[in-house]
Motif scaffolding. Structure first.
Motif, PDB file in Angstrom:
ATOM      1  N   VAL A 173      -8.842  11.727 -30.496  1.00  0.00           N
ATOM      2  CA  VAL A 173      -7.479  12.273 -30.043  1.00  0.00           C
ATOM      3  C   VAL A 173      -7.326  12.245 -28.894  1.00  0.00           C
ATOM      4  CG1 VAL A 173      -5.311  14.000 -30.328  1.00  0.00           C
ATOM      5  CG2 VAL A 173      -7.330  13.061 -32.128  1.00  0.00           C
ATOM      6  N   VAL A 222      -7.806   7.764 -31.614  1.00  0.00           N
ATOM      7  CA  VAL A 222      -6.380   7.888 -31.643  1.00  0.00           C
ATOM      8  C   VAL A 222      -5.574   8.656 -30.636  1.00  0.00           C
ATOM      9  CG1 VAL A 222      -4.212   9.634 -32.742  1.00  0.00           C
ATOM     10  CG2 VAL A 222      -6.527   8.875 -33.960  1.00  0.00           C
ATOM     11  N   SER A 223      -4.760   7.622 -29.758  1.00  0.00           N
ATOM     12  CA  SER A 223      -3.773   7.669 -28.600  1.00  0.00           C
ATOM     13  C   SER A 223      -2.409   8.579 -29.273  1.00  0.00           C
ATOM     14  CB  SER A 223      -4.100   6.956 -28.332  1.00  0.00           C
ATOM     15  OG  SER A 223      -3.527   5.682 -28.298  1.00  0.00           O
ATOM     16  N   TYR A 224      -1.631   9.053 -28.342  1.00  0.00           N
ATOM     17  CA  TYR A 224      -0.667   9.712 -28.810  1.00  0.00           C
ATOM     18  C   TYR A 224       0.221  10.403 -27.240  1.00  0.00           C
ATOM     19  CZ  TYR A 224      -2.415  14.778 -27.074  1.00  0.00           C
ATOM     20  OH  TYR A 224      -2.510  15.131 -26.620  1.00  0.00           O
ATOM     21  N   VAL A 235       2.444   8.161 -32.256  1.00  0.00           N
ATOM     22  CA  VAL A 235       0.398   8.219 -31.823  1.00  0.00           C
ATOM     23  C   VAL A 235       0.270   6.709 -32.442  1.00  0.00           C
ATOM     24  CG1 VAL A 235      -0.746   8.520 -33.101  1.00  0.00           C
ATOM     25  CG2 VAL A 235       0.743  10.253 -33.287  1.00  0.00           C
ATOM     26  N   GLY A 295      -1.171  13.782 -32.740  1.00  0.00           N
ATOM     27  CA  GLY A 295      -1.985  12.835 -33.222  1.00  0.00           C
ATOM     28  C   GLY A 295      -3.401  14.193 -33.919  1.00  0.00           C
ATOM     29  N   ILE A 296      -3.074  15.120 -33.735  1.00  0.00           N
ATOM     30  CA  ILE A 296      -3.726  16.432 -34.415  1.00  0.00           C
ATOM     31  C   ILE A 296      -3.576  15.522 -36.392  1.00  0.00           C
ATOM     32  CG2 ILE A 296      -4.295  18.468 -35.246  1.00  0.00           C
ATOM     33  CD1 ILE A 296      -4.226  18.980 -32.548  1.00  0.00           C
ATOM     34  N   ALA A 324      -4.989  12.248 -36.753  1.00  0.00           N
ATOM     35  CA  ALA A 324      -6.468  12.712 -36.968  1.00  0.00           C
ATOM     36  C   ALA A 324      -7.513  12.879 -38.458  1.00  0.00           C
ATOM     37  CB  ALA A 324      -6.979  13.391 -36.217  1.00  0.00           C
ATOM     38  N   ILE A 366     -13.257  16.928 -35.075  1.00  0.00           N
ATOM     39  CA  ILE A 366     -11.731  16.467 -33.612  1.00  0.00           C
ATOM     40  C   ILE A 366     -12.172  16.726 -32.621  1.00  0.00           C
ATOM     41  CG2 ILE A 366      -9.283  16.417 -33.471  1.00  0.00           C
ATOM     42  CD1 ILE A 366      -8.774  16.573 -36.298  1.00  0.00           C
ATOM     43  N   VAL A 397     -10.346  16.946 -29.050  1.00  0.00           N
ATOM     44  CA  VAL A 397      -8.410  16.588 -28.188  1.00  0.00           C
ATOM     45  C   VAL A 397      -8.958  16.182 -27.081  1.00  0.00           C
ATOM     46  CG1 VAL A 397      -6.259  17.574 -28.058  1.00  0.00           C
ATOM     47  CG2 VAL A 397      -7.620  17.872 -30.813  1.00  0.00           C
TER      48      VAL A 397
END
Length: 562
Positions: free
Chosen positions: A393, A428-430, A434, A469-470, A473, A491, A493
């Motif tokens: 993330v 994933v990007s935020y 997101v 974002g979390i 995920a 995960i 981050v």
């Protein structure tokens, strides 16, 4: 007589009624308990779906990037040596630099060698007619060995925690001369809660690595240990465990099968001793590994835990390295003699060293090449049959623009070489919203190429919705586990830690606790406390990624967890 019969009849009926009520009550309680658990799990899924539905999520089109198939270059990933502090500076031109392990080369109770070295430098000792001194650099044994083996930086001498590291240096081709087998006494051990220790003694008759590994293989209790690539105690435990499975061949089929069965029931491998201790304090573990000197100085472990020694002693041997001139060798030997004086050995005892002197190493010296092979075996087998499913993330908010985002990209592009091929990853990007840049997929060459392409394309702008974002995920991992239920979810981050939009930690904390997904955080110019509050939910590590050592730190983290 009739009255008695009537009495017994009524009493019998009452007993039946009471029994029935108790039975029904127990059944209801049991069913309610089950229902509560089921509802909790169902509620968690509903809660996750509800949070997810409130987030603006877009799907990026994966773009393949250019991958580097060359093996990991350890020297390239290591930061400049100045990252590791000099705790004692030389006071003369005739000096030697010594790498020291942190339990003795630091400060306070961990500063014994620091204090003795300062005394040595004040003593006006002459070697070959010249005043001599020492420089002490505080560096973890495994990290110091990485510098030496890679050739990036070789000091004049090293005193790691145990002789296993010396054997690995020797096997790497660096000239290694043992000056003394012991600077100060210490012992590694398995630390168990008193209740678990007593239970193991009752069943197995004693507690040692053999009975502990057998009990763990039988899934009788939870124990963790530290990274054998970086930790002296972790490496010691690994080879000692392999030795218990087959002392004649620690890498043979019998040893490997025993290790796989044992490792399948190990819930936790820590990157650092501090992370291990925090997990133990949370009640997550029945046992863990630790050096005795650390154990006796930890006030929170003095009661309620039992220490059992194992493996090779940690007596801090001292090695001279490379083709040193005779005058440097003479300074190293003079320093070893100085340290051995009763005065300094007594002060060592005050700091927790030189105890458990009756314990003798139960493991013979292991060849350095064999140790490296054991580390590789651990990397291959540590997750057993459970592949990792991980989502990275990444923070691409405006505050990450420039150097932070560049370092984040470098972290992932270089760190991805440490990801195991049997694992699955997604990205994933935020920012304010997101984006799923890469859906979870097995980390084959194709997925690696798309991962590199996704990382390369990251651009910074907008607000910071970290917890959104979390949530995304978590949803991706929930969907992945529905298809591959044996996978172990993780995960990672990567952020500066500042959240100013979207959901809050309070919104998702109970959800993360329910799903029990460890969230490792890596901070760039970050609010580290904010990131630590996320990682601490399920006992994961939080890394402060300074500019010059982020790649090495992340490589170690991925090496342990992936």
């Amino acid at each position: 007589m009739a009255k008695k019969s009537k009495f017994f009849l009524i009493s019998g009926i009452l007993l039946v009624i009471v029994f029935a009520l108790v039975y029904v009550g127990v059944t209801l309680t049991s069913n309610l308990g089950k229902t509560k658990t089921q509802v909790t799990a169902a509620d968690a899924a509903k809660r996750l779906n509800k949070l997810y539905s409130n987030i603006s999520v877009s799907m990026d089109t994966p773009i393949k990037g250019q991958i580097d198939l060359n093996p990991v270059d350890v020297a390239d990933s290591l930061p400049e040596i100045s990252k590791f502090p000099i705790t004692v500076n030389n006071t003369t031109n005739n000096f030697v630099e010594i790498f020291s392990s942190p339990e003795k080369g630091g400060t306070g109770v961990d500063g014994w060698l620091t204090e003795v070295a300062n005394e040595f430098n004040k003593a006006n000792i002459n070697v070959n007619g010249k005043p001599a001194s020492v420089k002490i650099r505080n560096i973890a044994s495994g990290t110091g060995v990485d510098y030496i083996k890679s050739g990036k930086y070789i000091p004049d001498a090293i005193t790691p925690s145990n002789e296993l590291w010396g054997e690995m240096i020797k096997a790497s081709g660096v000239k290694t001369q043992l000056v003394t087998k012991r600077l100060v006494g210490n012992v590694p051990g398995i630390v168990l809660s008193k209740a678990k220790y007593d239970a193991l003694v009752e069943k197995y008759g004693s507690v040692n690595v053999k009975t502990v590994t057998e009990a763990i293989a039988n899934n009788e209790f939870s124990m963790g240990y530290t990274d054998p690539f970086a930790s002296s105690t972790g490496l010691n435990f690994l080879v000692t465990a392999l030795n218990t499975f087959d002392s004649s061949n620690i890498l043979g089929d019998k040893a490997v099968q025993g290790f796989e069965k044992f490792q399948a029931n190990v819930p936790f491998t820590a990157s650092t001793t501090i992370q291990m201790r925090d997990a133990a304090k949370s009640g997550m573990l029945d046992g863990f590994v630790l050096e005795y000197q650390t154990f006796v100085n930890a006030s929170d472990l003095k009661s309620g835990y039992v220490f059992t020694p194992f493996g090779v002693r940690h007596d801090s041997p001292l090695y001279a390295l490379g083709d040193l001139p005779q005058e440097k060798l003479d300074v190293i030997k003079k320093f070893a003699d100085f340290v051995a004086q009763n005065k300094y050995q007594n002060t060592a005892k005050e700091k927790g060293f030189n105890s458990l002197e009756e314990y003798k190493s139960e493991l013979a010296v292991v060849d350095g090449n064999l140790l490296s092979s054991a580390q590789k075996l651990w990397k291959e087998k540590k997750n057993g049959n459970k592949a990792i499913a991980a989502v990275f993330v990444t923070d691409v908010s405006g505050s990450m623009a420039g150097e932070p985002l560049n370092r984040l990209k470098e972290s992932l592009l270089k760190g991805q070489k440490f990801l195991g091929r049997d694992n699955s990853i997604g990205l994933v990007s935020y920012s304010s919203d997101v984006t799923i840049n890469l859906p979870i997929g097995k980390y084959d060459t194709n997925q690696q190429s798309m991962f590199v392409g996704a990382v390369d394309s990251l651009q910074a702008s907008g607000g910071t919705a970290t917890f959104d974002g979390i949530v995304v995920a978590l949803k991706m991992l929930e969907d992945e586990l529905a298809v591959n239920p044996t996978s172990k979810p993780l995960i990672f981050v990567l952020s500066d830690g500042e959240t100013n939009e979207g959901h809050t930690l309070k919104d998702i904390k109970s959800l993360v606790e329910t799903y029990k997904v460890p969230i490792y955080t890596i901070g760039y110019n970050a609010n580290i406390k904010a990131l630590q509050s996320i990682s601490s939910i399920n006992e994961a590590a939080s890394i402060n990624a300074d500019t010059d050592d982020v790649v090495y730190k992340i490589g170690n983290l991925f090496n342990v967890q992936m």
